[in-house]
Scaffold this motif. Sequence first.
Motif, short mmCIF file in Angstrom:
data_model
loop_
_atom_site.label_atom_id
_atom_site.label_comp_id
_atom_site.label_asym_id
_atom_site.label_seq_id
_atom_site.Cartn_x
_atom_site.Cartn_y
_atom_site.Cartn_z
N ASN A 171 9.82 -5.85 7.53
CA ASN A 171 9.68 -6.38 8.89
C ASN A 171 8.83 -7.63 8.85
OD1 ASN A 171 10.99 -4.19 10.58
ND2 ASN A 171 9.47 -2.97 9.51
N LEU A 172 9.26 -8.67 9.55
CA LEU A 172 8.54 -9.94 9.57
C LEU A 172 7.96 -10.19 10.94
CD1 LEU A 172 11.01 -12.29 7.63
CD2 LEU A 172 9.04 -11.08 6.73
N GLY A 173 6.78 -10.81 10.96
CA GLY A 173 6.15 -11.17 12.22
C GLY A 173 5.35 -12.45 12.08
N GLY B 30 0.84 -1.20 0.00
CA GLY B 30 0.00 0.00 0.00
C GLY B 30 0.87 1.25 0.00
N PHE B 31 0.22 2.39 -0.13
CA PHE B 31 0.92 3.66 -0.10
C PHE B 31 1.56 3.88 1.28
CE2 PHE B 31 -1.13 4.70 -4.05
CZ PHE B 31 -0.37 5.73 -4.58
N PRO B 32 2.53 4.78 1.36
CA PRO B 32 3.10 5.10 2.68
C PRO B 32 2.03 5.64 3.63
CG PRO B 32 4.48 5.97 0.91
CD PRO B 32 3.22 5.49 0.27
N SER B 33 2.19 5.33 4.90
CA SER B 33 1.35 5.86 5.99
C SER B 33 -0.11 5.41 5.91
CB SER B 33 1.41 7.40 6.02
OG SER B 33 2.73 7.83 6.25
N VAL B 34 -0.37 4.22 5.33
CA VAL B 34 -1.74 3.72 5.34
C VAL B 34 -1.99 2.81 6.54
CG1 VAL B 34 -2.03 3.89 2.83
CG2 VAL B 34 -1.15 1.77 3.83
N GLY B 35 -0.94 2.50 7.33
CA GLY B 35 -1.12 1.72 8.54
C GLY B 35 -0.59 0.31 8.49
N LYS B 36 0.29 0.00 7.54
CA LYS B 36 0.82 -1.37 7.43
C LYS B 36 1.63 -1.76 8.67
CE LYS B 36 3.04 -0.57 3.59
NZ LYS B 36 2.71 0.88 3.50
N SER B 37 2.51 -0.89 9.10
CA SER B 37 3.35 -1.20 10.27
C SER B 37 2.50 -1.34 11.53
CB SER B 37 4.41 -0.11 10.47
OG SER B 37 5.28 -0.05 9.36
N THR B 38 1.47 -0.51 11.64
CA THR B 38 0.58 -0.61 12.81
C THR B 38 -0.13 -1.95 12.83
OG1 THR B 38 0.25 1.79 12.72
CG2 THR B 38 -1.31 0.51 14.02
N ILE B 39 -0.60 -2.40 11.65
CA ILE B 39 -1.28 -3.70 11.57
C ILE B 39 -0.34 -4.81 12.02
CG2 ILE B 39 -2.25 -5.39 9.96
CD1 ILE B 39 -3.36 -3.04 8.34
N LEU B 40 0.90 -4.82 11.50
CA LEU B 40 1.83 -5.86 11.88
C LEU B 40 2.14 -5.84 13.37
CD1 LEU B 40 3.70 -8.16 10.86
CD2 LEU B 40 5.51 -6.44 10.65
N SER B 41 2.22 -4.65 13.95
CA SER B 41 2.58 -4.54 15.37
C SER B 41 1.49 -5.07 16.29
CB SER B 41 2.89 -3.08 15.71
OG SER B 41 1.72 -2.28 15.66
N ILE B 42 0.22 -5.01 15.85
CA ILE B 42 -0.85 -5.46 16.74
C ILE B 42 -1.22 -6.93 16.53
CG2 ILE B 42 -1.81 -3.14 16.90
CD1 ILE B 42 -4.01 -3.99 14.99
N VAL B 43 -0.83 -7.52 15.39
CA VAL B 43 -1.18 -8.92 15.14
C VAL B 43 0.00 -9.85 15.40
CG1 VAL B 43 -2.95 -8.32 13.46
CG2 VAL B 43 -0.63 -8.81 12.67
N SER B 44 1.18 -9.28 15.70
CA SER B 44 2.35 -10.10 15.97
C SER B 44 3.19 -9.43 17.04
CB SER B 44 3.19 -10.30 14.70
OG SER B 44 3.87 -9.10 14.36
N LYS B 45 4.30 -10.05 17.39
CA LYS B 45 5.21 -9.46 18.36
C LYS B 45 6.28 -8.62 17.71
CE LYS B 45 4.56 -12.94 21.99
NZ LYS B 45 5.22 -13.89 22.90
N ALA B 46 6.15 -8.43 16.39
CA ALA B 46 7.11 -7.56 15.70
C ALA B 46 6.92 -6.13 16.17
CB ALA B 46 6.92 -7.65 14.19
N ARG B 47 8.01 -5.39 16.21
CA ARG B 47 7.96 -4.00 16.65
C ARG B 47 8.57 -3.08 15.60
NH1 ARG B 47 4.60 -5.76 18.87
NH2 ARG B 47 4.25 -6.12 21.10
#
Length: 437
Positions: free
Chosen positions: A198-200, A167-184
């Motif tokens: 980043n992998l989770g 997706g485009f930058p700042s659409v929330g991809k990193s936020t999604i990964l952070s809440i569904v996995s232990k990735a930070r």
Amino acid sequence: MSMFLDQVTINVKAGSGGNGMVAFRREKYVPDGGPAGGDGGDGGDIVFVVDEGLRTLLDFRFTRHFKAQEGEKGMSKGMHGRGAGDTIIKVPPGTTIKDTDSGMVLGDLVYHDQELVVAKGGRGGRGNIRFASARNPAPEIAENGEPGQERNLELELKVLADVGLVGFPSVGKSTILSIVSKARPKIGAYHFTTLVPNLGMVQAEDGRSFVMADLPGLIEGASQGIGLGTQFLRHIERTRVILHVIDMSGSEGRDPFDDYLAINKELETYNLRLMERPQLIVANKMDMPEAEENLKIFREKLNAGKTDEFTDDIPVFPISAISHKGMNNVLSATADVLDVTSEFPLYELVDEDETVLYKHTPEEKGFEITRDPDAAWVLSGDKLEKTFKMTNFEHDESIMRFARQLRAMGVDEEMRARGAKDGDIVRIMKYEFEFVE
């Protein structure tokens, strides 16, 4: 500075074989001792081995040249030299190895402990004990070791993930990964916060799990190198399912449907086969104003392009990554799709025709003859140079054997046909000889 490295060019050289030895028996009471020179040992191979503990190619950042050990030289009393051990180079899973000069893919290393020999070590040279015959019972002939294979290689890492967030930058991809996995992953309110994949490990409500990758944001023109460009598009090729995250609130002034079309165009332009992957549309930021209205318009535009009025509408999963609303539905649907989606091979094997055509193909002569400005004849070619390197010029019999090998290859005949005369200078690599009729 990012410590993630996913593409590098290196040079590898396998070990040369050890030289064979010219020696004779010198035992007391053995007046006619025969040849006793042993063979040289084989050179070591260069072998890539997958180590699942590695995640990047960072180890190759400062070490770009790898050389295997040479085989031990042959010894007297018929003792052979010891073969050299292989040189092991560890790479992360998901590494593709290409020959830089030919562009040929040598291997795609995915599984832990998977091995690939990328450069073969040279054969050990034969000692004079191998050349004894009834006509020549005491030969002074020995071979030098065969040169090890040398290659320039391109290593390309494509992260191993079942699901990729695009997706485009700042659409929330990193936020999604952070809440569904232990990735930070790093999260920030600005474009290109994510600079590395980043992998989770993600687990759905029913216990099914899969690996999700948060990939750096794409923009229009990414397939041509704009923004982070093709630097991270390659990592999407490994994924089996794509989660296309869209900012449904339009908070940055863009139209959500235009974003959807733009990203798909970049994926298609980079690699048409990416469009074969199942894609789930995730409408993020549904807790923002105007998101509900935008979602309604988005669905209308999305389903307006259907070619068959009886097919089901394309599903869109509304979520709010901040409040975690709707995330379980997305994860369950993703796990369902993964259950029925097989891996997509990056490199297909060429199917050989069942019928085999047998025909005569003239053998390559293995040498080339040119002239230098000073009128010297220059002999080159892989086969000829290999024969030259394996010749031990310390012994007259070895030199005569080399001359016979050249004659058998047709070098003498072709040089005479091209006007070579007695006493002309002949160069092989950096060495010079006289042509003798």
